[in-house]
Design a protein around this motif. Structure first.
Motif, PDB file in Angstrom:
ATOM      1  N   ILE A   1      -0.545  -6.250   1.121  1.00  0.00           N
ATOM      2  CA  ILE A   1      -0.673  -5.579   2.409  1.00  0.00           C
ATOM      3  C   ILE A   1       0.070  -6.353   3.490  1.00  0.00           C
ATOM      4  O   ILE A   1       0.742  -5.768   4.355  1.00  0.00           O
ATOM      5  N   GLU A   2      -0.011  -7.677   3.445  1.00  0.00           N
ATOM      6  CA  GLU A   2       0.734  -8.495   4.406  1.00  0.00           C
ATOM      7  C   GLU A   2       2.247  -8.297   4.231  1.00  0.00           C
ATOM      8  O   GLU A   2       2.993  -8.205   5.220  1.00  0.00           O
ATOM      9  N   GLN A   3       2.702  -8.202   2.988  1.00  0.00           N
ATOM     10  CA  GLN A   3       4.121  -7.951   2.732  1.00  0.00           C
ATOM     11  C   GLN A   3       4.528  -6.572   3.251  1.00  0.00           C
ATOM     12  O   GLN A   3       5.600  -6.422   3.855  1.00  0.00           O
ATOM     13  N   TRP A   4       3.675  -5.599   3.035  1.00  0.00           N
ATOM     14  CA  TRP A   4       3.960  -4.231   3.483  1.00  0.00           C
ATOM     15  C   TRP A   4       4.142  -4.170   4.997  1.00  0.00           C
ATOM     16  O   TRP A   4       5.023  -3.462   5.497  1.00  0.00           O
ATOM     17  N   ARG A   5       3.358  -4.919   5.746  1.00  0.00           N
ATOM     18  CA  ARG A   5       3.466  -4.906   7.206  1.00  0.00           C
ATOM     19  C   ARG A   5       4.835  -5.374   7.680  1.00  0.00           C
ATOM     20  O   ARG A   5       5.284  -5.007   8.773  1.00  0.00           O
ATOM     21  N   GLU A   6       5.507  -6.191   6.860  1.00  0.00           N
ATOM     22  CA  GLU A   6       6.827  -6.721   7.236  1.00  0.00           C
ATOM     23  C   GLU A   6       7.961  -5.827   6.766  1.00  0.00           C
ATOM     24  O   GLU A   6       9.119  -6.060   7.122  1.00  0.00           O
ATOM     25  N   MET A   7       7.647  -4.807   5.982  1.00  0.00           N
ATOM     26  CA  MET A   7       8.685  -3.933   5.440  1.00  0.00           C
ATOM     27  C   MET A   7       9.071  -2.843   6.436  1.00  0.00           C
ATOM     28  O   MET A   7       8.271  -2.475   7.301  1.00  0.00           O
ATOM     29  N   PRO A   8      10.278  -2.312   6.328  1.00  0.00           N
ATOM     30  CA  PRO A   8      10.666  -1.171   7.191  1.00  0.00           C
ATOM     31  C   PRO A   8       9.763   0.026   6.931  1.00  0.00           C
ATOM     32  O   PRO A   8       9.292   0.229   5.811  1.00  0.00           O
ATOM     33  N   PHE A   9       9.537   0.808   7.963  1.00  0.00           N
ATOM     34  CA  PHE A   9       8.699   2.005   7.838  1.00  0.00           C
ATOM     35  C   PHE A   9       9.264   2.935   6.771  1.00  0.00           C
ATOM     36  O   PHE A   9      10.441   3.274   6.781  1.00  0.00           O
ATOM     37  N   ALA A  10       8.390   3.310   5.812  1.00  0.00           N
ATOM     38  CA  ALA A  10       8.760   4.234   4.721  1.00  0.00           C
ATOM     39  C   ALA A  10      10.023   3.774   3.996  1.00  0.00           C
ATOM     40  O   ALA A  10      10.844   4.600   3.580  1.00  0.00           O
ATOM     41  N   GLY A  11      10.180   2.455   3.853  1.00  0.00           N
ATOM     42  CA  GLY A  11      11.335   1.942   3.151  1.00  0.00           C
ATOM     43  C   GLY A  11      12.649   2.146   3.872  1.00  0.00           C
ATOM     44  O   GLY A  11      13.733   2.010   3.280  1.00  0.00           O
ATOM     45  N   GLY A  12      12.582   2.478   5.172  1.00  0.00           N
ATOM     46  CA  GLY A  12      13.796   2.711   5.940  1.00  0.00           C
ATOM     47  C   GLY A  12      14.458   4.044   5.642  1.00  0.00           C
ATOM     48  O   GLY A  12      15.575   4.295   6.085  1.00  0.00           O
ATOM     49  N   LEU A  13      13.734   4.931   4.937  1.00  0.00           N
ATOM     50  CA  LEU A  13      14.345   6.203   4.528  1.00  0.00           C
ATOM     51  C   LEU A  13      14.482   7.197   5.651  1.00  0.00           C
ATOM     52  O   LEU A  13      15.147   8.219   5.508  1.00  0.00           O
ATOM     53  N   THR A  14      13.827   6.930   6.774  1.00  0.00           N
ATOM     54  CA  THR A  14      13.904   7.865   7.887  1.00  0.00           C
ATOM     55  C   THR A  14      15.005   7.516   8.867  1.00  0.00           C
ATOM     56  O   THR A  14      15.241   8.247   9.827  1.00  0.00           O
ATOM     57  N   SER A  15      15.652   6.394   8.662  1.00  0.00           N
ATOM     58  CA  SER A  15      16.686   5.961   9.621  1.00  0.00           C
ATOM     59  C   SER A  15      18.044   6.537   9.263  1.00  0.00           C
ATOM     60  O   SER A  15      18.253   7.044   8.170  1.00  0.00           O
TER      61      SER A  15
END
Length: 307
Positions: free
Chosen positions: A293-307
């Protein structure tokens, strides 16, 4: 172990022993080998191991579980028949799940595991490519990305409340709104990513390649599904990805796609978060899931797929 967990283990053990006895096995020395999401019982002296799932999401009833187990048994039996290195279903009993005392269980050939051998996940990731090549020939039908357990994620994000930081829960629900359509629909996934699909192991196979006196064997195909090969490398990191790619090139398979990796990593993280809904059944998950969960908080939102 809490009293209710101990009682669950005892009930699963008793059910496995009773089922084995009814199938004509000598179960006089039965013992529990592992007890986590499943209670795994060696029906000694018979060379048979029973896996009894005991920690399940609310979307998985015994009927649904048995259907999934039939698929697993069929896939693994097919791999064994082709000569691939797997822990096969037991040849001493019918190849089908057994329902007993509220549990659905499967029977496997007893195999000695070399517990002192340290796993080499990077090397194992290369072996996953060999497994993928073998699975490509499987002739049966498999559900698309069922390994992601999308209904579990949906239900958990509805059920979780005070157990999760409100900001985390809000982000998770917004991410799932982006990712869920690609998990639920094969056509939507392929329109987005345009990569090939094939039978996949489904459940972190570099962890589930086990050393035995007869060599390394693939095990635990409980979540076998149709999907992108990237799913089987989710969350294993660059070293394992590079190992897989090197072996895939040697075998004539395609290398891992970066966008698909970001997708499967994002879905995998939401799946980890959703496992918090299982904490009442398995309290150790509360601490075990914290690093993810701590790692997830540092990841881009939705894996960056929305950018």
């Amino acid at each position: 172990m809490r009293a209710d967990e101990s009682d669950r283990t005892s009930r699963a053990l008793n059910a496995a022993v009773a089922a084995g006895r009814d199938l004509g096995l000598d179960v006089s020395g039965a013992t529990v080998l592992h007890d986590l999401f499943s209670v795994v019982v060696h029906l000694a002296p018979a060379p048979v191991v029973v896996r009894v799932p005991v920690v399940l999401p609310r979307s998985s009833d015994v009927t649904a579980l048995a259907a999934r187990q039939r698929t697993e048994l069929d896939v693994v039996a097919w791999l064994a028949e082709q000569g691939h290195p797997v822990i096969p279903p037991s040849p001493l009993v019918p190849r089908e799940p057994v329902l007993r005392d509220g549990f659905s269980m499967t029977f496997w050939q007893f195999t000695e595991i070399l517990e002192t051998v340290e796993p080499d996940y990077a090397r194992n990731a290369g072996l996953v490519a060999d497994m993928h090549r073998a699975l490509r020939g499987y002739p049966g039908e498999l559900p698309f990305l069922s390994a992601a357990e999308p209904q579990m994620i949906t239900d958990s994000l509805e059920d979780l409340g005070g157990e999760v930081d409100p900001a985390d829960l809000d982000r998770a629900r917004r991410e799932w709104a982006v990712l869920e359509p690609l998990v639920r629909s094969r056509s939507a996934f392929q329109a987005e990513f345009g990569v090939d699909l094939q039978p996949i192991h489904g459940d972190a196979p570099p962890f589930n390649i086990v050393p035995t006196p007869n060599g390394e064997l693939y095990a635990d195909f409980e979540l076998v599904a149709l999907g992108p090969p990237e799913w089987d490398l989710a969350a294993f990191g660059p070293e394992c990805e590079a190992s897989y790619d090197a072996r895939a090139r040697a075998l004539g398979l395609r290398e891992l796609d970066e966008r698909v990796l970001r997708f499967v990593n994002a879905v995998g993280m939401l799946r980890s978060l959703s496992c918090l809904a299982l904490v009442p059944q398995l309290p150790m998950l509360a601490d075990a899931l914290k690093p993810a969960i701590e790692q997830w908080r540092e990841m881009p939102f939705a894996g960056g797929l929305t950018s």
